[in-house]
Design a protein around this motif. Structure first.
Motif, mmCIF file in Angstrom:
data_model
loop_
_atom_site.group_PDB
_atom_site.id
_atom_site.type_symbol
_atom_site.label_atom_id
_atom_site.label_comp_id
_atom_site.label_asym_id
_atom_site.label_seq_id
_atom_site.Cartn_x
_atom_site.Cartn_y
_atom_site.Cartn_z
ATOM 1 N N VAL A 77 0.564 -1.191 -0.230
ATOM 2 C CA VAL A 77 0.090 -0.108 -0.091
ATOM 3 C C VAL A 77 0.918 1.278 -0.052
ATOM 4 O O VAL A 77 0.644 2.360 -0.743
ATOM 5 C CB VAL A 77 -0.959 0.043 1.154
ATOM 6 C CG1 VAL A 77 -1.676 1.492 1.606
ATOM 7 C CG2 VAL A 77 -1.993 -0.916 1.040
ATOM 8 N N ASP A 78 1.941 1.229 0.852
ATOM 9 C CA ASP A 78 2.972 2.261 0.631
ATOM 10 C C ASP A 78 3.391 2.483 -0.664
ATOM 11 O O ASP A 78 3.561 3.733 -1.043
ATOM 12 C CB ASP A 78 3.885 2.126 1.735
ATOM 13 C CG ASP A 78 3.467 2.385 3.161
ATOM 14 O OD1 ASP A 78 2.304 2.503 3.561
ATOM 15 O OD2 ASP A 78 4.660 1.977 4.284
ATOM 16 N N GLY A 79 3.849 1.345 -1.264
ATOM 17 C CA GLY A 79 4.379 1.566 -2.535
ATOM 18 C C GLY A 79 3.472 2.144 -3.685
ATOM 19 O O GLY A 79 3.851 3.087 -4.585
ATOM 20 N N MET A 80 2.165 1.617 -3.534
ATOM 21 C CA MET A 80 1.002 1.924 -4.384
ATOM 22 C C MET A 80 0.830 3.371 -4.102
ATOM 23 O O MET A 80 0.638 4.316 -5.092
ATOM 24 C CB MET A 80 -0.201 1.307 -4.058
ATOM 25 C CG MET A 80 -1.191 1.622 -5.196
ATOM 26 S SD MET A 80 -2.872 1.031 -4.358
ATOM 27 C CE MET A 80 -2.411 -0.807 -3.787
ATOM 28 N N THR A 81 0.847 4.150 -2.806
ATOM 29 C CA THR A 81 0.662 5.475 -2.511
ATOM 30 C C THR A 81 1.492 6.289 -3.423
ATOM 31 O O THR A 81 1.197 7.374 -3.819
ATOM 32 C CB THR A 81 0.735 5.772 -1.076
ATOM 33 O OG1 THR A 81 -0.462 4.860 -0.429
ATOM 34 C CG2 THR A 81 0.271 6.990 -0.733
ATOM 35 N N LYS A 82 2.846 6.137 -3.111
ATOM 36 C CA LYS A 82 3.891 6.668 -3.780
ATOM 37 C C LYS A 82 3.921 6.900 -5.364
ATOM 38 O O LYS A 82 3.976 7.750 -5.944
ATOM 39 C CB LYS A 82 5.332 6.212 -3.247
ATOM 40 C CG LYS A 82 5.536 6.287 -1.732
ATOM 41 C CD LYS A 82 6.668 5.773 -1.319
ATOM 42 C CE LYS A 82 7.059 5.742 0.235
ATOM 43 N NZ LYS A 82 8.116 5.151 0.733
ATOM 44 N N ALA A 83 3.615 5.496 -5.968
ATOM 45 C CA ALA A 83 3.654 5.399 -7.168
ATOM 46 C C ALA A 83 2.310 6.231 -7.876
ATOM 47 O O ALA A 83 2.265 7.127 -8.908
ATOM 48 C CB ALA A 83 3.268 4.011 -7.752
ATOM 49 N N LEU A 84 1.298 6.235 -7.091
ATOM 50 C CA LEU A 84 0.026 6.703 -7.806
ATOM 51 C C LEU A 84 0.279 8.252 -7.416
ATOM 52 O O LEU A 84 -0.349 9.077 -8.220
ATOM 53 C CB LEU A 84 -1.344 6.252 -6.951
ATOM 54 C CG LEU A 84 -1.596 4.956 -7.507
ATOM 55 C CD1 LEU A 84 -3.023 4.548 -6.706
ATOM 56 C CD2 LEU A 84 -2.032 5.181 -8.910
ATOM 57 N N GLY A 85 0.879 8.783 -6.235
ATOM 58 C CA GLY A 85 1.207 10.230 -5.977
ATOM 59 C C GLY A 85 2.017 10.910 -7.139
ATOM 60 O O GLY A 85 1.685 11.832 -7.492
ATOM 61 N N CYS A 86 2.977 10.065 -7.641
ATOM 62 C CA CYS A 86 3.615 10.612 -8.754
ATOM 63 C C CYS A 86 2.815 10.495 -10.150
ATOM 64 O O CYS A 86 2.834 11.644 -10.760
ATOM 65 C CB CYS A 86 4.902 9.706 -8.975
ATOM 66 S SG CYS A 86 6.238 9.792 -7.664
#
Length: 271
Positions: free
Chosen positions: A179-188
């Motif tokens: 979820v953390d990785g998804m948050t960062k990727a989607l944030g970008c």
């Protein structure tokens, strides 16, 4: 002088915004629904447990909110699209998504069937991704249709996305790291569109699942004290400790924040 300097609290104003909240049968989902209802949002609430869903929906309507309640879990792309369609049909748009649905399954790796591991990953990761996909498509379409751009997506992580745990948390820790990785990727990915994607990551806080840790018995005290040695604030979390972070991430106040994991943990991850 900027209008926001004249009235800084207006940065947190979400009145009239349309928010989808999944998993309102859980402690954080129920809290999110009540906080956003009291703040003037129009709500689309989902949960797999109808009794709890109806109870939260009533609490929100009693607070004056307009509510659409759907007895579903975000377990497929079709269901997630149906939730978004229901929001648009009832309220005309989607401004905020809060994914509070998910699960844990505690087991040593040597005793855990692969299906149980995958079930946790599906509930915490895949379903978050599916809701983010459905809502971001709608938010982008709203911008193209001249209704304004942007949106707020708030995912549910955990301090366990950053830190391991010795008591059979391989599935949960792996899912929250994802979820953390998804948050960062989607944030970008979505940042240039005006859509922000952030996550709230608490440590242990009071809920029906953790109520035993707050009890006055030797076992609870031992476990609780083990956590407290790592928490600078000297206590475990209460549900209301998540209210401020939620309102911040759901409002204009967080417009310059995306791909961010906000640890609501009393300093647990700082030490």
């Amino acid at each position: 002088m900027s209008d926001y300097l004249k009235n800084p609290l207006s940065l947190f104003d979400v009145k009239g915004k349309v928010a989808i909240i999944t998993g309102v049968s859980g402690a954080f989902g129920a809290l999110a629904a009540q906080i956003l209802a009291a703040s003037g949002c129009k709500l689309v609430l989902t949960a797999g447990k109808k009794t709890e869903l109806d109870a939260v929906a009533k609490t929100c309507t009693d607070a004056g909110a307009e509510v659409e309640a759907l007895n579903v879990r975000p377990s497929s792309e079709a269901i997630c699209e149906q939730v978004v369609a229901a929001a648009v049909k009832r309220f005309g748009k989607v401004d905020i998504l809060v994914v509070a649905s998910g699960k844990n399954d505690v087991s040593k790796i040597t005793e855990m069937a692969p299906e149980r591991f995958l079930d946790v990953m599906d509930a915490n990761v895949t379903q978050s991704w599916l809701m983010a996909k459905a809502c971001s498509k709608q938010m982008l379409a709203q911008g193209q249709n001249g209704q304004g751009t942007g949106g707020k997506i708030v995912l549910m992580s955990s301090a366990r996305g950053l830190l391991g745990h010795p008591a059979g948390y391989t599935a949960y820790c792996a899912s929250k790291s994802a979820v953390d990785g998804m948050t960062k990727a989607l944030g970008c990915e979505l940042g240039p569109t005006g859509i922000t994607v952030n996550a709230i990551a608490p440590t242990v806080f009071r809920s029906p699942l953790t109520a035993w840790m707050f009890e006055d018995n030797d076992n609870a005290k031992t476990v609780r004290n083990g956590f407290l040695t790592r928490v600078p604030k000297g206590r475990l979390g209460e549900a209301e400790d998540l209210a401020g972070p939620l309102l911040f991430l759901a409002s204009k106040a967080s417009d310059f924040y995306t791909g961010h994991i906000l640890y609501a943990d009393g300093g647990y991850t700082a030490g």
